[in-house]
Motif scaffolding. Structure first.
Motif, mmCIF file in Angstrom:
data_model
loop_
_atom_site.group_PDB
_atom_site.id
_atom_site.type_symbol
_atom_site.label_atom_id
_atom_site.label_comp_id
_atom_site.label_asym_id
_atom_site.label_seq_id
_atom_site.Cartn_x
_atom_site.Cartn_y
_atom_site.Cartn_z
ATOM 1 N N VAL A 1 0.860 -1.187 0.000
ATOM 2 C CA VAL A 1 0.000 0.000 0.000
ATOM 3 C C VAL A 1 0.895 1.235 0.000
ATOM 4 O O VAL A 1 1.783 1.360 0.845
ATOM 5 C CB VAL A 1 -0.923 0.026 1.246
ATOM 6 N N GLY A 2 0.647 2.143 -0.946
ATOM 7 C CA GLY A 2 1.429 3.378 -1.006
ATOM 8 C C GLY A 2 1.202 4.248 0.212
ATOM 9 O O GLY A 2 0.104 4.285 0.773
ATOM 10 N N LEU A 3 2.254 4.949 0.610
ATOM 11 C CA LEU A 3 2.163 5.843 1.765
ATOM 12 C C LEU A 3 2.271 7.305 1.330
ATOM 13 O O LEU A 3 2.697 8.153 2.088
ATOM 14 C CB LEU A 3 3.255 5.519 2.787
ATOM 15 N N GLY A 4 1.869 7.600 0.104
ATOM 16 C CA GLY A 4 2.028 8.943 -0.424
ATOM 17 C C GLY A 4 0.941 9.916 -0.052
ATOM 18 O O GLY A 4 1.072 11.108 -0.288
ATOM 19 N N ALA A 5 -0.130 9.455 0.525
ATOM 20 C CA ALA A 5 -1.238 10.358 0.841
ATOM 21 C C ALA A 5 -0.822 11.344 1.933
ATOM 22 O O ALA A 5 0.018 11.029 2.781
ATOM 23 C CB ALA A 5 -2.463 9.563 1.295
ATOM 24 N N GLU A 6 -1.406 12.514 1.870
ATOM 25 C CA GLU A 6 -1.124 13.525 2.891
ATOM 26 C C GLU A 6 -1.551 13.005 4.257
ATOM 27 O O GLU A 6 -2.646 12.486 4.412
ATOM 28 C CB GLU A 6 -1.902 14.804 2.591
ATOM 29 N N LYS A 7 -0.674 13.178 5.223
ATOM 30 C CA LYS A 7 -1.049 12.804 6.581
ATOM 31 C C LYS A 7 -1.930 13.907 7.156
ATOM 32 O O LYS A 7 -1.603 15.083 7.036
ATOM 33 C CB LYS A 7 0.197 12.623 7.455
ATOM 34 N N PRO A 8 -3.058 13.531 7.735
ATOM 35 C CA PRO A 8 -3.919 14.575 8.296
ATOM 36 C C PRO A 8 -3.210 15.289 9.442
ATOM 37 O O PRO A 8 -2.557 14.651 10.267
ATOM 38 C CB PRO A 8 -5.150 13.803 8.783
ATOM 39 N N SER A 9 -3.325 16.612 9.455
ATOM 40 C CA SER A 9 -2.680 17.362 10.525
ATOM 41 C C SER A 9 -3.543 17.304 11.773
ATOM 42 O O SER A 9 -4.753 17.093 11.712
ATOM 43 C CB SER A 9 -2.468 18.819 10.092
ATOM 44 N N ALA A 10 -2.911 17.526 12.894
ATOM 45 C CA ALA A 10 -3.640 17.524 14.157
ATOM 46 C C ALA A 10 -4.582 18.722 14.191
ATOM 47 O O ALA A 10 -4.247 19.795 13.691
ATOM 48 C CB ALA A 10 -2.667 17.578 15.321
ATOM 49 N N LYS A 11 -5.735 18.518 14.743
ATOM 50 C CA LYS A 11 -6.715 19.591 14.841
ATOM 51 C C LYS A 11 -6.885 19.967 16.298
ATOM 52 O O LYS A 11 -6.981 19.106 17.169
ATOM 53 C CB LYS A 11 -8.059 19.124 14.266
ATOM 54 N N HIS A 12 -6.920 21.271 16.524
ATOM 55 C CA HIS A 12 -7.139 21.775 17.871
ATOM 56 C C HIS A 12 -8.644 21.797 18.144
ATOM 57 O O HIS A 12 -9.427 22.266 17.330
ATOM 58 C CB HIS A 12 -6.557 23.195 18.004
ATOM 59 N N VAL A 13 -9.025 21.263 19.257
ATOM 60 C CA VAL A 13 -10.444 21.228 19.648
ATOM 61 C C VAL A 13 -10.652 22.239 20.759
ATOM 62 O O VAL A 13 -9.992 22.179 21.802
ATOM 63 C CB VAL A 13 -10.852 19.811 20.121
ATOM 64 N N GLU A 14 -11.551 23.161 20.506
ATOM 65 C CA GLU A 14 -11.840 24.202 21.501
ATOM 66 C C GLU A 14 -12.668 23.594 22.625
ATOM 67 O O GLU A 14 -13.632 22.857 22.377
ATOM 68 C CB GLU A 14 -12.607 25.340 20.849
ATOM 69 N N ILE A 15 -12.318 23.924 23.830
ATOM 70 C CA ILE A 15 -13.051 23.442 24.989
ATOM 71 C C ILE A 15 -13.930 24.583 25.509
ATOM 72 O O ILE A 15 -13.426 25.659 25.840
ATOM 73 C CB ILE A 15 -12.092 22.975 26.105
ATOM 74 N N LYS A 16 -15.214 24.350 25.544
ATOM 75 C CA LYS A 16 -16.146 25.362 26.043
ATOM 76 C C LYS A 16 -16.362 25.146 27.537
ATOM 77 O O LYS A 16 -16.423 24.001 27.990
ATOM 78 C CB LYS A 16 -17.463 25.269 25.293
ATOM 79 N N HIS A 17 -16.440 26.243 28.217
ATOM 80 C CA HIS A 17 -16.654 26.182 29.661
ATOM 81 C C HIS A 17 -18.123 26.419 29.938
ATOM 82 O O HIS A 17 -18.691 27.439 29.546
ATOM 83 C CB HIS A 17 -15.782 27.224 30.358
ATOM 84 N N GLY A 18 -18.758 25.415 30.549
ATOM 85 C CA GLY A 18 -20.183 25.546 30.857
ATOM 86 C C GLY A 18 -20.410 26.517 31.988
ATOM 87 O O GLY A 18 -19.638 26.622 32.923
#
Length: 140
Positions: free
Chosen positions: A122-139
């Motif tokens: 299996v080729g490994l040429g696909a773009e690796k997904p970058s990490a996404k920052h998840v906003e934390i909401k304060h209740g």
């Protein structure tokens, strides 16, 4: 507890063979008489490679497919109708699934079956997904 040193043999060499000869249903939950295929995997020349032992299996009875980042190899070995004195060969359906590494290109897959060994690349040429920052909401 005794620890084995590198290169030291297991004190009871036949014990691992006992587990090897058990049907896979005793080692992990499975459906019916489904056996596990032995594999090895590695990365080489920008490709993820999985090799699977399938001796005595016809290429027509092997199926390789990818779904949701998981590579699955399924095969069926049929039993010859002969009067046997003894047999340790596993017959029936065998399957093994592995999770593809990050960046695997599911559209760039090749498979080859030679001398009882299936090699899937299996080729490994696909773009690796970058990490996404998840906003934390304060209740409150």
């Amino acid at each position: 507890m005794t620890t084995l040193k590198r290169g030291q043999r297991f004190p009871f060499p036949e014990v691992p063979d006992w587990f090897e000869n058990l049907p896979a249903r005793f080692a992990m939950p499975t459906m019916g008489e489904l056996y596990t295929i032995r594999i090895e995997d590695y990365t080489e020349d920008g490709r993820y490679v999985v090799r699977a032992e399938l001796p005595g299996t016809s290429p027509e009875s092997i199926d390789v497919f990818i779904s949701d980042g998981v590579l699955t190899v399924q095969a069926e070995r049929t039993e010859r109708e002969v009067d046997k004195n003894h047999s340790e060969i596993r017959y029936g359906v065998m399957s093994r699934s592995v999770t593809l590494p990050s960046g695997a290109d599911e559209d760039d897959v090749t498979a080859d079956y030679t001398n009882g060994m299936l090699t899937v690349s299996v080729g490994l040429g696909a773009e690796k997904p970058s990490a996404k920052h998840v906003e934390i909401k304060h209740g409150g």
